[in-house]
Design an enzyme around this catalytic site. Sequence first.
Site, PDB file in Angstrom:
ATOM      1  N   ASP A 901       0.850  -1.191   0.000  1.00  0.00           N
ATOM      2  CA  ASP A 901       0.000   0.000   0.000  1.00  0.00           C
ATOM      3  C   ASP A 901       0.880   1.235   0.000  1.00  0.00           C
ATOM      4  O   ASP A 901       1.437   1.612   1.019  1.00  0.00           O
ATOM      5  CB  ASP A 901      -0.910  -0.029   1.238  1.00  0.00           C
ATOM      6  N   LYS A 970     -10.072   4.889   4.854  1.00  0.00           N
ATOM      7  CA  LYS A 970      -8.811   4.746   4.118  1.00  0.00           C
ATOM      8  C   LYS A 970      -8.870   5.345   2.710  1.00  0.00           C
ATOM      9  O   LYS A 970      -8.003   6.137   2.324  1.00  0.00           O
ATOM     10  CB  LYS A 970      -8.442   3.263   4.030  1.00  0.00           C
ATOM     11  N   ASP A1129       5.284   4.075  -6.970  1.00  0.00           N
ATOM     12  CA  ASP A1129       6.005   4.252  -5.706  1.00  0.00           C
ATOM     13  C   ASP A1129       6.410   2.925  -5.068  1.00  0.00           C
ATOM     14  O   ASP A1129       6.781   2.877  -3.905  1.00  0.00           O
ATOM     15  CB  ASP A1129       5.162   5.063  -4.714  1.00  0.00           C
TER      16      ASP A1129
END
Length: 1215
Positions: A901, A970, A1129
């Site tokens: 994540d 979230k 990322d």
Amino acid sequence: MSALRWTRGAAGLGRVLRSHGPHRPASEEGTLGGLCSSRRSSAASPREQDVQREWGHAELLEVLEARVRQLRAEGTPEMRVKEVQVDRPPQGRSSRWAQKLEAEREVKQRRQEEFDQKKRAHTPESWTLRKEPRIWSKKLAGYLQQSKKAVPKSSEEEQLARLLQAALVKFSYREAGTLTRKKAKAVDTHTLVLQQKFLAFFECCVCTGQLPLAHHVLVTHHNNRDKQQVLTLDMYNTVMLGWARKGSFRELVYVFIMLKDAGLSPDLCSYAAVLQCMGRRDQDAHTIQRCLKQMIEEGFQPQLLFTDLVLEEEDRAALLRAVVKAEPAFHSPTQAPNLVSTSMLLKDVYSKEGPVSYPKLHLPLDTLQDLFYQQLRVELGSSVCVQSVEKAPVMTKELTEARKTLKALRAQWEAELLRVLRETKAKMGRQACEGQPTLYPFLCLLSEEEFVSILMQVLQVLPAQGEPLLQLAQNLGLRVLNRHLVKQKQVTNHVQKLGQRYSQYLRLLASDTQVAPYLPREYWESLGPLEAPPQQPWSMAVLLQLGKQLAEILVQAVQMPRSLAARQGAQHRIPVLYHVYSFRSYRQVGILKPHPAFTHLLETAAEPTLTFETAEVPMLCPPLPWTSLHSGAYLLSSTKLMRATEGTTQHQRLLERCPPAQLHGALDALTQLGNCAWRVNGHLLDLVLQIFRDKGCMHLGVPPPRSEAPQPRQRQLPPGSTPVHKSELRKEVVRCLKAAREMHSLRSEALYRLSLAQHLRHHVFWLPHNMDFRGRTYPCPPHFNHLGGDLARALLKFAEGRPLGPHGLDWLKIHLINLTGLKKGDSLRVRLAFADEVMEEILDSADNPLTGRKWWMEADEPWQTLACCMEVAQAVRSPDPTAYISHLPVHQLLGTPCGQDGSCNGLQHYAALGRDSVGAASVNLTPSDLPQDVYREVATQVEEFRQQDAKEGLRVAQVLEGFISRKVVKQTVMTVVYGVTRYGGRLQIEKRLQELSDFPQEFVWEASQYLVRQVFKSLQEMFSSTRAIQHWLTESANLISHAGWPVEWVTPLGIPIIQPYHRESKVQVKGGIQSITFTSSVDDNQKPNTLKQKNGFPPNFIHSLDSSHMMLTALHCYRKGLTFVSVHDCFWTHAADVPVMNEVCREQFVRLHSQPILENLAKFLEERFCSVSSNRSLKPSERALVMKLRETLQSLPETGTFDLGQVIRSTYFFS
């Protein structure tokens, strides 16, 4: 006349000739009605009846004999008729039927002759095409008339030279008169589309050798003052360049005069074409000198011909001959030394000082050269056939017959497609001869067999539910364009030169060669220029027009028997494709849908192959290094450096204006990502295929077949059903159909991925990369890459392995626990200890994945967990784990407590930009013993707000007790940084609340409205500087777009960026079975969409920083000899190299944010949008906006006191 009609006529003749009874008289002279009449004539005497009978027989015989002659003339097979002796009527009495038939025959023969003559007149060899234009300028017309005076043939070229010299003179304002074309404020969409169509037509004519046709169409439109306004300078230059390459001086002079007559000023390309032609014809020095003199007066120095234009070798040589003849002292400019990027961030990357250990591939030179020729054959073949991994069907008689039938039908379709294509081509050629820019030259780009092959491939993959004509047309147009570009490289001898250059390039990469350390791009450029002149892509309107025409050919030509069980030729044939309209998202869409009989035939045949375009498949050799926006990735297949919607040109123009050295960072990073060699994880693939062929498993991400889709409980309504029951059944049927379509789509996607994985399981392969308009990188092959989900990533491993070393096994274990998601908030030491605790489960999963305790199936990422279990098992069982060669990529992610994540990454950049200490601590920019979880912190703070409101008696706060969790908030926290609005955040929270079975659903709307306010309030308190920067970016974009510009900026690595959000304009491609209307909103010819420009700027700017950080990390890892790959990322490398990659990642983040990023952005925006030159044509209201923009840009958000140096010591910044 058909054979059926002739057969009936012959049978009738036989019946007449075999008649034995008394003949009946005709009811009327000259007719055949009496032959079949049951009525008798009693008014005539016996003698008269005999005479009439004889005349009737004679007349009948004349008619039938004339009919026989007519049929013979039409080519009907000759048939013998029994001769009958019948008395002829006296000479002088003629049959009106015979005369009528004879007249019809003559008319038909005359029409046939006219048709044949017209057909011969419209063949390309006999086209009458215009060469000489009509000149509207009296002065230019006078020059042209003087050159046409009767002169000896030997002096014709001298006259043309004088004519050219006269045309070169720049006219004064008075002399120009009506020549100066009025400059429109903006070209309307219709005119722009028409100009794109014309330019593509002229370019295709030049490519296919149809230059006289291009000249004819140019002259035809130039001669009409209204139509002339559509012609642009690029069109005249294109035709001039074509004549220059042929050395046709007369035609070139005509086009040059037309250019001046149209009120256009020649540019550097215009003068280059003229000089090329004179260089090829060895023109006299005086004319060349006159041309060069005028060119210099226009501001173009001769050196620019060789530095600013991309020329083919022959063109360059001809141009140089001309210039040297006029100026013997002239020397072609030598190739400028390759400049190096001056960016401070890239100083260490391109430094020649310090240790450099660029990685090499693990393969020797000979192997790499063999792989190059394999890939070259693949790309020359334009498509790849792959065996499907679907479970092989039992070879029944029905299946065999279906395949046999399909093979026979395809042979018929290919022949019919060829015939219809030729007819269409001939028709469009005749229309082009009349001066219309038709698709004729486009249909000449490839051989007719290649067009048929493309159409047959598209027919094969057409889904059962059909495909919108818009998408199908675009797909067909792109296929033709891509094959044409490959073919052009074959024609220009580019392939042979590429082979020689690539063999030298491989010496840098091969494991058994020694070459001085170079970056791949630098080494390729040091070998000399190779880049071919870039081919401009066709506009969307041109692609759709060509694709729609090919789709219509497919519909017209492809037919099949109504019933395949019946005898061929004994029944009516029906179209295989039919055009219908359907509603998609409240819009009526035209769809081409295959006939159910054809779909059933394909399903029954169950053919075992899939066909992919070359650019859809990974490469079998290292990609070409990116050296410019036109050159890189595949060997021959054209690939965009910056991917964008088809028809978009703004990114292309922005990159072309950019200095080459400014793009070096991006080019080298993309090359490095593409140079990573991959292999398929064969053991894991076998397990996936076993589940895939056995009805799949949605929990594991293996889609089941469509046969497993849910079915409605009732297929028919029982008698007496109520309206409510009917409505419920209809809704259930709709839900089942939707689920079936989704399952089919997911199944097809998995089939493509697994089939390609099986096809490549014994190969080493490469994934070339390009980037989007923000600089984010993506692999080019769409179906099989590491950018997919859990299953796609688990199927891949590095082709080159590395020994684990002293700490590699520990990182493998930590990576394994990260994948399970079981220890999200714990330290690395705890995760490592937990891996040792569950080692028995890990080994059982590796040994018995489908028959054991299946511990791996409960992980967040089950397939990657299983792959890691297998790697850990092999490592711990090896004699020396430190020497074990590991091929498994280990993932490390930014700012996240869980290895899967990376959504905090955007907040990390905002916190660093604003030097926000509180926000930095929440996203792991500061050192800590445990990883921080920003989602949990937000949920905790929202819960505190809820408790306070509940005490005050707020009903919705009381209902939400016990329901506020990390999962509920979230997605909203994740997307706030990317510009989600309160409305969008409410929908996200509403969806999460609906998933909670025990939450009272009547409070969903009110609760989601309440929670989104509390989430935004919490983020405002936790990330105060983040919200300030976000507001500043939004306000700046709002002012820029309202002033009429799209937002632009330059990333810290030098990539120029422009947001492709513009107001929609509809463009229509008319004609055929359907007029296609598409919406264009991506080009800067249209006004900006202020809402999208405003909302898109903050997230897009953060994405550009994210990509800059990734590219910096990639380049520094490459310099240190690491294998590095990224998914935005999420960074991948070998387990042994994780500590080095972590160190590089932290260092480059600090270096990136040590730059004055916001200050540089404000300075760029002020220079770009607030300068005097930008404001010259603005309205007063827009000038006021610009003044406000200047004030906003000069008022930068205040920053905090966070010390970026703490990132270097933060363990969980990247873990």
